[in-house]
Design an enzyme around this catalytic site. Structure first.
Site, mmCIF file in Angstrom:
data_model
loop_
_atom_site.group_PDB
_atom_site.id
_atom_site.type_symbol
_atom_site.label_atom_id
_atom_site.label_comp_id
_atom_site.label_asym_id
_atom_site.label_seq_id
_atom_site.Cartn_x
_atom_site.Cartn_y
_atom_site.Cartn_z
ATOM 1 N N LYS A 37 -1.227 -27.541 61.879
ATOM 2 C CA LYS A 37 -1.273 -27.376 60.425
ATOM 3 C C LYS A 37 0.131 -27.124 59.889
ATOM 4 O O LYS A 37 1.068 -26.855 60.658
ATOM 5 C CB LYS A 37 -2.191 -26.206 60.058
ATOM 6 C CG LYS A 37 -1.710 -24.852 60.570
ATOM 7 C CD LYS A 37 -2.671 -23.738 60.215
ATOM 8 C CE LYS A 37 -2.145 -22.398 60.739
ATOM 9 N NZ LYS A 37 -3.030 -21.273 60.359
ATOM 10 N N ARG A 135 -11.705 -12.395 56.357
ATOM 11 C CA ARG A 135 -11.096 -13.506 55.621
ATOM 12 C C ARG A 135 -12.163 -14.590 55.523
ATOM 13 O O ARG A 135 -13.233 -14.347 54.991
ATOM 14 C CB ARG A 135 -9.819 -13.958 56.339
ATOM 15 C CG ARG A 135 -8.852 -14.751 55.490
ATOM 16 C CD ARG A 135 -7.574 -15.063 56.249
ATOM 17 N NE ARG A 135 -7.800 -15.930 57.401
ATOM 18 C CZ ARG A 135 -6.844 -16.346 58.221
ATOM 19 N NH1 ARG A 135 -5.587 -15.966 58.021
ATOM 20 N NH2 ARG A 135 -7.116 -17.150 59.238
ATOM 21 N N HIS A 167 -12.224 -16.011 64.140
ATOM 22 C CA HIS A 167 -10.777 -15.813 64.097
ATOM 23 C C HIS A 167 -10.477 -14.344 64.340
ATOM 24 O O HIS A 167 -11.063 -13.471 63.687
ATOM 25 C CB HIS A 167 -10.252 -16.230 62.724
ATOM 26 C CG HIS A 167 -8.852 -16.745 62.736
ATOM 27 N ND1 HIS A 167 -8.532 -18.040 62.382
ATOM 28 C CD2 HIS A 167 -7.681 -16.147 63.071
ATOM 29 C CE1 HIS A 167 -7.224 -18.209 62.489
ATOM 30 N NE2 HIS A 167 -6.691 -17.078 62.905
ATOM 31 N N ARG A 223 -7.188 -22.058 71.023
ATOM 32 C CA ARG A 223 -6.683 -22.612 69.770
ATOM 33 C C ARG A 223 -5.281 -22.078 69.457
ATOM 34 O O ARG A 223 -5.050 -21.492 68.405
ATOM 35 C CB ARG A 223 -7.666 -22.191 68.667
ATOM 36 C CG ARG A 223 -7.942 -23.161 67.591
ATOM 37 C CD ARG A 223 -9.044 -22.663 66.655
ATOM 38 N NE ARG A 223 -8.872 -21.302 66.199
ATOM 39 C CZ ARG A 223 -9.750 -20.319 66.377
ATOM 40 N NH1 ARG A 223 -10.881 -20.537 67.009
ATOM 41 N NH2 ARG A 223 -9.495 -19.107 65.929
ATOM 42 N N TYR A 266 26.448 -14.337 44.205
ATOM 43 C CA TYR A 266 25.920 -13.709 42.993
ATOM 44 C C TYR A 266 25.860 -12.187 43.108
ATOM 45 O O TYR A 266 25.418 -11.650 44.132
ATOM 46 C CB TYR A 266 24.517 -14.229 42.697
ATOM 47 C CG TYR A 266 24.451 -15.660 42.268
ATOM 48 C CD1 TYR A 266 25.169 -16.118 41.171
ATOM 49 C CD2 TYR A 266 23.645 -16.568 42.949
ATOM 50 C CE1 TYR A 266 25.098 -17.447 40.771
ATOM 51 C CE2 TYR A 266 23.565 -17.893 42.554
ATOM 52 C CZ TYR A 266 24.293 -18.329 41.460
ATOM 53 O OH TYR A 266 24.211 -19.638 41.065
ATOM 54 N N CYS A 313 21.827 -18.274 48.217
ATOM 55 C CA CYS A 313 21.537 -18.995 46.974
ATOM 56 C C CYS A 313 20.510 -20.101 47.250
ATOM 57 O O CYS A 313 20.081 -20.296 48.380
ATOM 58 C CB CYS A 313 22.818 -19.592 46.413
ATOM 59 S SG CYS A 313 24.142 -18.374 46.188
ATOM 60 N N MET A 314 20.142 -20.824 46.228
ATOM 61 C CA MET A 314 19.125 -21.851 46.402
ATOM 62 C C MET A 314 19.553 -22.916 47.402
ATOM 63 O O MET A 314 18.737 -23.374 48.221
ATOM 64 C CB MET A 314 18.797 -22.518 45.066
ATOM 65 C CG MET A 314 17.709 -23.577 45.163
ATOM 66 S SD MET A 314 17.319 -24.373 43.590
ATOM 67 C CE MET A 314 16.539 -23.024 42.717
ATOM 68 N N ASP A 315 20.820 -23.307 47.377
ATOM 69 C CA ASP A 315 21.279 -24.442 48.176
ATOM 70 C C ASP A 315 22.362 -24.079 49.187
ATOM 71 O O ASP A 315 22.823 -24.969 49.905
ATOM 72 C CB ASP A 315 21.869 -25.525 47.261
ATOM 73 C CG ASP A 315 20.957 -25.841 46.099
ATOM 74 O OD1 ASP A 315 19.816 -26.253 46.346
ATOM 75 O OD2 ASP A 315 21.379 -25.653 44.944
#
Length: 375
Positions: A37, A135, A167, A223, A266, A313-315
């Site tokens: 998954k 769950r 599970h 599993r 930042y 940072c983002m990038d």
């Protein structure tokens, strides 16, 4: 400089095969489902699935129908279970592609059965009991009704009860008393179903940790998920020779000289203690590097550790290289198997208070996956 991309996740399929063979050995007579998954926990579902099947896995596990369909589209014909689908899911397409489905309540089971009638062949279903995780899964008070509805569907030719499953509530410690209590409950609910008339259903409960450390939980099928990729969620429970399949690498995009006291990134949460060199790494939280790694996690450059300096940072993020001779284009290893001293995912987990699963599944689509048969 190398022709390699600016950032890449190198995936060792040899490591995947090794891990699957190890897990198969722990499972005794039980078959093995390799869980792929979330795009194979960020490693690539199709290449991992093929490697796992070649090494002895006989089933594949996905959360969604779409994930299972991608395996079929790649020509993979092994049994696949998809377990996280709600009312209105595309049952017809799933059944047309021979995908096993999970059901935890009578209404969903009946919906799957109606789709099977329209498709002209019975649906293979796995009945899931909630033995204590709290769950997904059928409450124990409703288990008799679910089993009865499944048997009626089997009698009229719309359903085949292919599996009985649950599970564990402690993913990383199967010896937790709560897991041992679940083990006993699982024996009870599967025994009830069999006495009621369910025949030939595979029983499956064991996750990665239970496959490795709780052999009595193997039943008919194990599993494992994260262990297929050579990882524990956090601290190892055994000395099993799991081999991490993924290493995350980038190349320095810039190196520059800065004075003492230079604020970095930042908010200037980090300042250089003395004059030296800063390196820019073109990976950020959009690529799966946790924002919390700023000022906390070391990475490997030119054979030495350098801590991430300032906020991720983002990038991109920065490294305080000090007096290192590293230059633009040099390789940065964020994590790997640790064979050459580089940081491992376990190092990241200890510093960030998370689990390995969360880090690898977040490695983004801008990071090129490169597959190798090297260990």
């Amino acid at each position: 400089m190398s022709d390699e991309p600016a950032s890449l996740a190198r995936i060792s399929l040899a490591a995947v095969r090794h891990n699957v063979q190890l897990l198969r050995g722990c499972a005794g007579r039980a078959e093995m489902m390799a869980v792929v998954k979330a795009d194979g926990y960020g490693h690539g579902a199709v290449p991992v699935a093929r490697a796992a099947l070649a090494a002895g896995a006989t089933w594949l596990g996905t959360a969604t129908i779409d994930e299972a369909l991608r395996l079929r589209a790649a020509g993979i014909d092994a049994p696949v279970l998809s377990w996280l689908n709600g009312p209105g899911a595309d049952w017809a397409t799933a059944l047309a592609h021979r995908i096993d489905l999970s059901a935890s309540d009578v209404a969903l089971l009946e919906e799957i059965g109606r789709a099977a009638v329209r498709g002209g062949s019975p649906a293979r279903v796995h009945l899931k009991a909630d033995t204590g995780l709290g769950r997904g899964g059928c409450p124990l008070t409703e288990w008799p009704a679910l089993v009865d509805a499944a048997l009626k569907g089997a009698a009229d030719g719309t359903l085949e009860v292919a599996g009985l499953w649950s599970h564990l509530g402690s993913a990383d410690d199967p010896r937790d008393p709560r897991c041992l209590a679940q083990l006993e409950l699982f024996r009870e609910v599967t025994g009830f179903a069999e006495r009621a008339g369910v025949r030939g259903a595979v029983r499956h409960l064991a996750n990665s940790a239970a496959t490795l450390a709780l052999p009595e939980a193997a039943f008919d099928l194990v599993r494992p998920g994260i262990a297929v990729y050579g990882l524990w969620p956090d601290e190892p429970l055994t000395d099993a020779d799991l081999r991490p399949a993924m290493s995350l690498r980038a190349r320095l995009a810039q190196v520059k000289q800065v004075p003492a006291g230079q604020g970095v990134s930042y908010g200037h949460d980090y300042r250089t203690a003395r004059g030296g060199r800063l390196g820019l790494v073109p990976l950020g939280y959009a690529d799966g590097v946790p924002r919390a790694a700023g000022n906390a996690v070391p990475v490997w450059v030119s054979g030495a550790p350098h801590r991430i300096a300032g906020r991720v940072c983002m990038d991109q993020f920065m490294l305080d290289l000090g007096d290192s001779a590293a230059a633009a284009g040099d390789e940065v290893v964020l994590f790997g198997a640790g064979l050459d001293g580089e940081p491992t995912l376990a190092d990241w987990v200890r510093r960030l208070g998370t689990i390995t699963n969360e880090i690898v599944v977040r490695i983004g689509g801008r990071v090129t996956r490169v597959y190798t048969d090297e260990p």
